[in-house]
Design a protein around this motif. Sequence first.
Motif, short mmCIF file in Angstrom:
data_model
loop_
_atom_site.label_atom_id
_atom_site.label_comp_id
_atom_site.label_asym_id
_atom_site.label_seq_id
_atom_site.Cartn_x
_atom_site.Cartn_y
_atom_site.Cartn_z
N THR A 1 0.69 5.11 -0.84
CA THR A 1 -0.19 6.23 -1.18
C THR A 1 0.43 7.12 -2.24
O THR A 1 -0.25 7.91 -2.85
CB THR A 1 -0.45 7.09 0.06
OG1 THR A 1 0.80 7.56 0.53
CG2 THR A 1 -1.14 6.30 1.13
N ARG A 2 1.75 7.01 -2.43
CA ARG A 2 2.40 7.96 -3.30
C ARG A 2 2.27 7.60 -4.79
O ARG A 2 1.74 8.34 -5.57
CB ARG A 2 3.89 8.03 -2.89
CG ARG A 2 4.68 9.07 -3.63
CD ARG A 2 4.19 10.48 -3.36
NE ARG A 2 4.03 10.76 -1.97
CZ ARG A 2 3.20 11.68 -1.52
NH1 ARG A 2 2.45 12.36 -2.34
NH2 ARG A 2 3.10 11.92 -0.24
N ARG B 1 -7.23 8.90 -0.47
CA ARG B 1 -6.13 9.12 -1.40
C ARG B 1 -6.43 10.23 -2.40
O ARG B 1 -5.62 10.55 -3.25
CB ARG B 1 -5.83 7.85 -2.17
CG ARG B 1 -5.30 6.73 -1.29
CD ARG B 1 -5.24 5.46 -2.08
NE ARG B 1 -4.75 4.37 -1.28
CZ ARG B 1 -4.63 3.14 -1.74
NH1 ARG B 1 -4.96 2.88 -2.98
NH2 ARG B 1 -4.20 2.18 -0.96
N GLN B 2 -7.64 10.79 -2.30
CA GLN B 2 -7.98 11.95 -3.12
C GLN B 2 -7.14 13.15 -2.70
O GLN B 2 -6.74 13.25 -1.55
CB GLN B 2 -9.44 12.31 -2.81
CG GLN B 2 -10.42 12.08 -3.91
CD GLN B 2 -11.80 12.52 -3.44
OE1 GLN B 2 -12.29 12.06 -2.40
NE2 GLN B 2 -12.40 13.42 -4.19
N SER C 1 -12.26 8.71 -1.22
CA SER C 1 -11.11 7.97 -0.71
C SER C 1 -10.16 8.95 -0.06
O SER C 1 -10.06 10.11 -0.49
CB SER C 1 -10.40 7.25 -1.86
OG SER C 1 -9.06 7.02 -1.52
N SER D 1 -1.61 6.38 -5.95
CA SER D 1 -2.80 7.14 -5.62
C SER D 1 -3.63 7.35 -6.88
O SER D 1 -3.10 7.48 -7.97
CB SER D 1 -2.41 8.48 -5.02
OG SER D 1 -2.74 9.50 -5.90
N SER E 1 -5.03 11.93 3.01
CA SER E 1 -4.30 11.12 3.98
C SER E 1 -3.04 11.85 4.46
O SER E 1 -2.78 11.95 5.65
CB SER E 1 -3.95 9.78 3.34
OG SER E 1 -2.85 9.21 3.98
N GLU E 2 -2.27 12.39 3.50
CA GLU E 2 -1.04 13.08 3.89
C GLU E 2 -1.33 14.30 4.75
O GLU E 2 -0.64 14.57 5.73
CB GLU E 2 -0.27 13.53 2.64
CG GLU E 2 0.25 12.40 1.78
CD GLU E 2 1.29 11.55 2.48
OE1 GLU E 2 1.98 12.06 3.39
OE2 GLU E 2 1.40 10.37 2.15
N THR F 1 -2.55 14.43 -0.88
CA THR F 1 -3.75 13.64 -0.58
C THR F 1 -4.34 14.00 0.78
O THR F 1 -3.68 14.60 1.63
CB THR F 1 -3.44 12.14 -0.56
OG1 THR F 1 -2.48 11.91 0.47
CG2 THR F 1 -2.87 11.68 -1.88
N THR G 1 0.85 -1.18 0.00
CA THR G 1 0.00 0.00 0.00
C THR G 1 0.88 1.22 0.00
O THR G 1 1.56 1.52 0.96
CB THR G 1 -0.88 0.03 1.25
OG1 THR G 1 -0.08 -0.36 2.34
CG2 THR G 1 -2.07 -0.84 1.12
N LEU H 1 -2.57 4.93 6.12
CA LEU H 1 -3.86 5.02 5.44
C LEU H 1 -5.00 4.71 6.40
O LEU H 1 -6.02 5.40 6.42
CB LEU H 1 -3.90 4.06 4.26
CG LEU H 1 -3.27 4.57 2.98
CD1 LEU H 1 -3.39 3.51 1.90
CD2 LEU H 1 -3.95 5.85 2.54
#
Lengths: 318, 384, 502
Positions: A4-5, C393-394, C391, A8, C351-352, C349, A2, C375
């Motif tokens: 995210t980078r 991750r958007q 999500s 995504s 999340s970040e 994102t 997984t 996440l």
Amino acid sequence: MTDTRTFSLSRLPALATVGIFLVVVVAGFAIFAQGFWTPNNASTIVITASVIMIASLGQLLVVISGGFDLSIGGVLPLTAVVYASLTTAGVPMLAAMAVCLAVGIAVGLVHTYFIVHLKINPLITTLATMSITAGLAFTLANGQTLTVPPEAGILGDRAIGTIPWHVILMIVLVVLMHLVLAHTLLGRRIYMVGGNPEAARLAGVRVTVIGGSVYVFSGFFAAVAGIVTASQLLAASGAMGSTITMQSLAAVVLGGAALTGGRGSVPGAVIGVLLLGVIANGMSILHVPSFYQQVVTGLVLLAAVTLSRLQERARRSG
Amino acid sequence: MRKPAFRLTAVAVIAVAGLVTAGCAGGTTGGGAATDSALASGDLTGLNFAFAIPTSAAEVYVNQADTFVKQAEELGATVTVYDNAGDAATMLSNADLMVAAAPDVIIEFPSVADATTRVGQKFTDAGIPCIAVNVPVEGCPLFNFDQPYLSGLGATAMAEQMATRGWDASNTTVVIGQASELGASVNIAATAFYAALSEKVPGMTKVSSDDIQPTTTVITPDQGLQGDLGLTIDSGYDATLTALQTIPKDRNVVIYTVSDDTTVGVLRALDNQGRTAQAMVSGYGGSTDALSNIRNGDVWVTEQMGFFAYWGEFLLSMAAATAAGADIPDLTSPPMVILEKDNVDTFFEPGTDTLTEMPELPDSSKYLYDTGILQKFGNIAGAE
Amino acid sequence: MELRGIGKRYGTNQVLQEIDLELVPGRCIGLVGENGAGKSTLLSIISGKTPQTQGTLTLDGQEVSFRSPRDARALGIQLIPQELAYVPHLSVAENLMMPNWPKNRWGVTQRWLRRAGADAVARLGLDIDVRRDMIDLSLAERQLVEIAKALLGDARVLILDEPTASLHARETELLLGKLRELKADGVSLIYVSHHLDESFEISDEIVVLRNGRMEDRRETTETSLGRTVGLMLGGEYEKPEATPVAAGSPTEVVLRLQGWNSELQPAIDDVSLEIRTGEVVGIFGLVGSGAETVARALGGHEKRVAGSVFVQGSAAEVPVPSTPRRAQALGIAYVPAERKTDGLALNQTISENLTLMVLGRFAGAAGWMKGRAQLAGAQALATETDVRCTSVRQDVGELSGGNQQKVLLASRLAAAPPVLVLHEPTRGVDIGSRTQIHQQLSAFARQGAAVVLVTSDVQEAIDATDRLIVMRDGRVVDELTRERKTKSLALETAAGGAVTHD
């Protein structure tokens, strides 16, 4: 995995588009350019691309953090000349390499001071240091072409099987930087600082440290590129690497990095470098005159950034 | 308040910058013309020359200028050297500076081909005699290789080497490398080489120099290619690596370049692809690398040599003749020769790159002997 | 001007349908609706920015179609957007005269510009030196200059999109006054605002949009604020509990500010405060009152503030935090006022952004990130604070303003700080999100943290706090609690009215 980078949703399509474009270009050349689709030519592309790839890694970090580094085109010849001078003078190869890397890092630290602490525009700062380092390279070489003793060129000459050492070095650096960017705290913070430095600062990120470190990385990679160039060619002069700055910028932008910061990835930069290399190689094999090659390279760059902009727009309004 | 102060600062900065520039340029002024009698004895006392070099970024130009200055000063003249820094803008501003300094003769080595018309006008308007070096400048007599002549010599030598090895059009591909940044006056060396070679090698389709355009890439299928190998080691290396992909491995390769730096890159690329045994390379210039390769190697076999680094004394002679009002032909050439393994040591001390003696000047340039300057150096045949 | 059956479709997405409106000279329409109700789309159709896909626009009985905002402006339709468009480094006069700088042989004459600019500013009754650069003005002043500029263009229809979002009570009053004068002069107005009280004050007719449809259209006198809010929110409206007073009152002092002084504009003068656990403390003041300086200094965002801070549990006093990191070390988390420039990285994102302050929690040895844990953590935070996204991750930039603000707040809550300082947390946020944010603050305080809410929105200052500190001219002038905590008293005190209660 997984991650995210690189996976995504919003980032994948742009990267995938350039990737597909690369595949199409390769397929096109493979069909129409005789002599393109051979293992030997593949290795030629990788050998000529390895210096640009190494330099682009540094450029990528800087671009993600929201700046850019023009000085690569000066640091590369400077370190190449330093390497040639030292090895010719009998300094052991590893010591000479260490000195070169120190030179690159020192240039990076100078950038850190001016750009991050004095808040001087990176364009101006690195333009100045490019001029300074290139000038020093000419001065140190006394305007001449220096030769590198063959025993100091093992990075370029030795190979494991058919893969030269410098290509292996390049691959190792690429993988390392991908891990750093996508899977470490430092990487996350570089993206955040590039995305919005003020927000990162208010959230307690040490923006000056992160923003400065990328220039040190960039200087380091430029120095590695200089050593590799000198080893490949067994020679060094101030005139080397005159196109490396623009090529590295073009490659990372092709690979999805935004000059406004916060975007870009190592896989993207790899695709960008390969795309540029494949286009130049394929057109040479098709015997397209070099003038047209420049035009085509420019058009591809424009097309790629236009495409990514259109995609972004579609995403925002959709 | 703030804006006037700013303007004042700006004016001051510009003024200082102007003064500094003028100070740098105006190093030497004044001086007078040498008399005719002095000329014959090679005495240049009181003469003042301006010498613009294309760029200080390449070994050859710097060496050439250094030699020129050293020799001029030995004979009592003063020289100011200007650096055209590889671009047209600097070349133009240097032309202005040189005109303002009013030397006896201006020696212009342009940095950019085909951007010299304005420069020539400036000299003509100021009425200062000028000499163009290597690249034509309108209104100035040219000192240069006779490219077609020298390339003809080079092609003859290469054709003989090919014959010795049994290479001909059926098993050999010839690659000529131009340097796109240099323009027609230099790249004609490459096309003339190919044209002359096509006359001499059995089976090669005859091509005239004019038929090969800058954008031509395939001259004759299988037999002849043209590529942009540039002027630097890295450009020569990258371009050769790619070019070799299009030439089948069983064919021999002859590669011609217009600069020794490029040739160094070409050799590395051949080495990388393991094709040195089936390749011959012709360089241009006579650098240290070239001499040692020709003496010790089997790949770099011929070298077009116009004794570029020693042009200083010819330019000095030409400048003296110009200052004395002699009749100067449109093209004056240096001594020209093709270096090969068996003749290198007749011109250079064995094993070194120290010059012993240059061959005689071509006929059109024999007037240079009359200035009495060449005799002082004792390094050229025909000047006793 | 008349609108008949106006609609707009993006692909299969019908964002606006069947809008009928008449714009009459001298009348003002108050356009209200939640974020995403279609207000912005309607405005861009009227002002020529986007063409409609259905329906017709008529002006003076003739059908018109605009190809660009320029066409609309030429017919006297002026839009003043929420995000102002001006040239920061030109003077006020130059900005005012921008579309038609007079030219003579030597180009633009500065003297003429200055005179014309000064006239324009004077006509609106403003006191602004037109030689100053736009960037040097306060936000409120810039807004007023933009309105002055629109009026110069002989506007017949003036559209104001959230004109008071960055204005404070006094300027709002001034602006509404000016608008009333314009109405009297026969200008037709469209007033769009989240501040319903303003809309009710200025408009003759209230139009409610919901989900792209015109939900209600009625003379202002025939409707009420409560009814309008109900219509805007549809069924899902629940009135925020009147005053969320602390249940058991746990009053441990967690932070004490002692003698804070700053010469900077807006200056503060000997401010001392106590902040206790379990409460939401409001600091309310008009622009220039110093409330914003206190907020920024608490967040470590203001370098030159003298004074000291006592932290619960530590013996010694420490100076005012000069960097965000120092503020964090004191246990203070800060939510800045400018969400887009100071708060979030919009191209990163969700999340970040959510996990920015607690990244270390998801890092193993040598800074190696545990991507899955991060996440999951972000997902949990998003769910907890009701961030509406497909999500995590958007990119944050793809969210609406209210959801962005929730992300910003959640990123601070994630660190579970003992003290949470918020600066204008609901500016430009729709009423639904606003209520949610207030409830979250209250809940967070109940868990034992201290919340400091610095605001210039009096409604928020009353609704969302347990105790309200009012600042004026850099000083704390009063503290309002329980029955004294009313809108009128807060406004009066902040504006310089009577304080004397003891």
